[in-house]
Design a protein around this motif. Structure first.
Motif, PDB file in Angstrom:
ATOM      1  N   LYS A  66      59.621  96.972 115.932  1.00  0.00           N
ATOM      2  CA  LYS A  66      60.179  97.946 114.922  1.00  0.00           C
ATOM      3  C   LYS A  66      61.543  96.743 114.782  1.00  0.00           C
ATOM      4  O   LYS A  66      61.803  96.302 115.524  1.00  0.00           O
ATOM      5  N   GLU A  68      65.419  96.307 114.005  1.00  0.00           N
ATOM      6  CA  GLU A  68      66.947  97.325 113.844  1.00  0.00           C
ATOM      7  C   GLU A  68      67.898  96.456 114.285  1.00  0.00           C
ATOM      8  O   GLU A  68      67.531  95.513 114.390  1.00  0.00           O
ATOM      9  N   SER A  70      72.562  96.788 114.544  1.00  0.00           N
ATOM     10  CA  SER A  70      73.675  97.171 113.600  1.00  0.00           C
ATOM     11  C   SER A  70      75.033  97.200 113.262  1.00  0.00           C
ATOM     12  O   SER A  70      75.242  95.512 113.950  1.00  0.00           O
ATOM     13  N   TYR A  79      70.890  92.856 116.499  1.00  0.00           N
ATOM     14  CA  TYR A  79      69.551  93.487 115.620  1.00  0.00           C
ATOM     15  C   TYR A  79      68.709  92.876 117.226  1.00  0.00           C
ATOM     16  O   TYR A  79      69.428  92.392 117.865  1.00  0.00           O
ATOM     17  N   LYS A 194      69.405 105.031 117.341  1.00  0.00           N
ATOM     18  CA  LYS A 194      68.851 104.705 116.226  1.00  0.00           C
ATOM     19  C   LYS A 194      70.622 104.024 115.121  1.00  0.00           C
ATOM     20  O   LYS A 194      70.896 103.555 113.862  1.00  0.00           O
ATOM     21  N   ASP A 285      65.703 109.100 106.408  1.00  0.00           N
ATOM     22  CA  ASP A 285      64.524 107.754 106.990  1.00  0.00           C
ATOM     23  C   ASP A 285      64.194 108.580 105.783  1.00  0.00           C
ATOM     24  O   ASP A 285      63.880 109.723 105.151  1.00  0.00           O
ATOM     25  N   SER A 310      73.619 101.160 110.594  1.00  0.00           N
ATOM     26  CA  SER A 310      72.887 100.746 110.862  1.00  0.00           C
ATOM     27  C   SER A 310      70.507 100.365 110.130  1.00  0.00           C
ATOM     28  O   SER A 310      71.831 101.857 109.711  1.00  0.00           O
ATOM     29  N   GLY A 312      66.897 100.255 110.363  1.00  0.00           N
ATOM     30  CA  GLY A 312      65.986 100.330 111.179  1.00  0.00           C
ATOM     31  C   GLY A 312      64.152 100.411 110.175  1.00  0.00           C
ATOM     32  O   GLY A 312      64.140 100.619 109.243  1.00  0.00           O
TER      33      GLY A 312
END
Length: 326
Positions: A66, A68, A70, A79, A194, A285, A310, A312
């Motif tokens: 992943k 991801e 902010s 990150y 998240k 999502d 954020s 992801g």
């Protein structure tokens, strides 16, 4: 020599798997040589309606990656990219472990006040999770215990220098496509979610709550919730966006109640009010295919007067470890 389509697919999967395992082995070797650059991992609490997987976990090996992070207006960006290898012993219990790599940027406003302030970039803390999942028509329940090792360099702002633990619990009930949910957890560090990769990390006892609703009609899902962080006792805040440099003040002198101390000191200590927080968040999502998860989230911290944006990008690579699964 002719190869069948199935043989070619299996060969390709084997090559990819060997490449990933080799990279994982090299990462472990690198971590063994550099034990001081781990950081706290931003693994979120168990979330998401269990109606998406009514049978619970799929037994066997799991592998995921992943990217991801902010962006917070005025307070820098955090990150990370990482992977986790795990094993589900049953449809109700599984474990995993991994390590992230952080990219942290210091905002211009902090650099202007203190040119010696620099951000930290490096390998995050090695973490492990114990996960439970009990889907039920009346009430879905999932839980996770998240632990990290105290092996990071605090001067990079990637660790408090202590072992951390968090217990997270998730409850939801589906009414068609709508699923009201409640998250409740406790630990000795405020976990990232998240929705919000904080520009700082904490060490001190706290409870976290998050309650809202998710709407999941198909490939897209939408959620909105309110959260609260209720700490108690002494707290330590280690800034991710302000790292001690040649011209920087390394820590706040004495205890402080300034919740924005992470913008001017690498380490701050104080009472519970130092990390007390509440606000609201919302997210979208999108799962175009079963192994790919894309998300965009927004969070507003009321005490910090901070907006966080954020994203992801998650990839489920478990199929590489289950060649017979379709």
């Amino acid at each position: 020599m002719k190869f069948s389509t199935r043989s070619t697919d299996n060969l390709w999967k084997l090559l990819v798997l060997r490449f990933l395992l080799a990279g994982f082995a090299l990462t472990l070797a690198f971590l063994g040589l550099c034990p001081s650059i781990f950081a706290q991992s931003p693994v979120p609490a168990a979330t998401g309606a269990a109606k998406d997987n009514p049978g619970g976990f799929t037994p066997g090996w799991t592998l995921g990656a992943k990217f991801e992070g902010s962006y917070s207006d005025g307070d820098g960006s955090v990150y990370d990219v990482g992977s986790a290898l795990g094993y589900n012993f049953s449809r109700h219990f599984g474990i995993d472990a991994g390590v992230p790599f952080y990219f942290v940027t210091t905002p211009t406003s902090i650099k202007q006040k203190n040119p010696g302030a620099v951000s930290g970039i490096g390998v995050g803390t090695l973490f492990a999770d114990l996960r439970w999942n009990y889907p039920n028509k009346s009430l879905n329940y999932s839980s996770a215990v998240h632990v990290t090792a105290p092996t990071a360099d605090t001067k990079k702002g990637l660790s408090t220098g202590h072992a951390t633990w968090n217990l997270a619990n998730h409850f939801d009930h589906a009414f068609g496509d709508f699923s009201p949910f409640i998250d409740a957890g406790v630990g000795n560090s405020v976990m990232d979610t998240k929705f919000f990769h904080r520009p700082f990390i904490t060490f001190g006892y706290n409870a976290q709550f998050n309650a809202g609703i998710e709407y999941d009609p198909g490939k897209f899902s939408f959620s909105a919730a309110a959260y609260d962080v209720a700490p108690w006792g002494n707290q330590t805040v280690t800034s991710r966006v302000f790292r001690c440099g040649s011209a920087a003040k390394c820590s706040a002198s004495g205890a402080t109640s300034d919740r924005k101390s992470f913008t001017s000191s690498s380490v701050s200590t104080g009472g519970a009010d130092l990390v007390r927080d509440n606000g609201f968040n919302a997210g979208v999502d999108f799962k175009p295919v079963g192994y790919l998860d894309l998300e965009f989230d927004f969070s507003r911290s009321v005490p910090l007067r901070l907006n966080s944006y954020s994203f992801g990008i998650g990839v489920d690579l478990s199929w590489l470890l289950r060649p017979r699964a379709h």
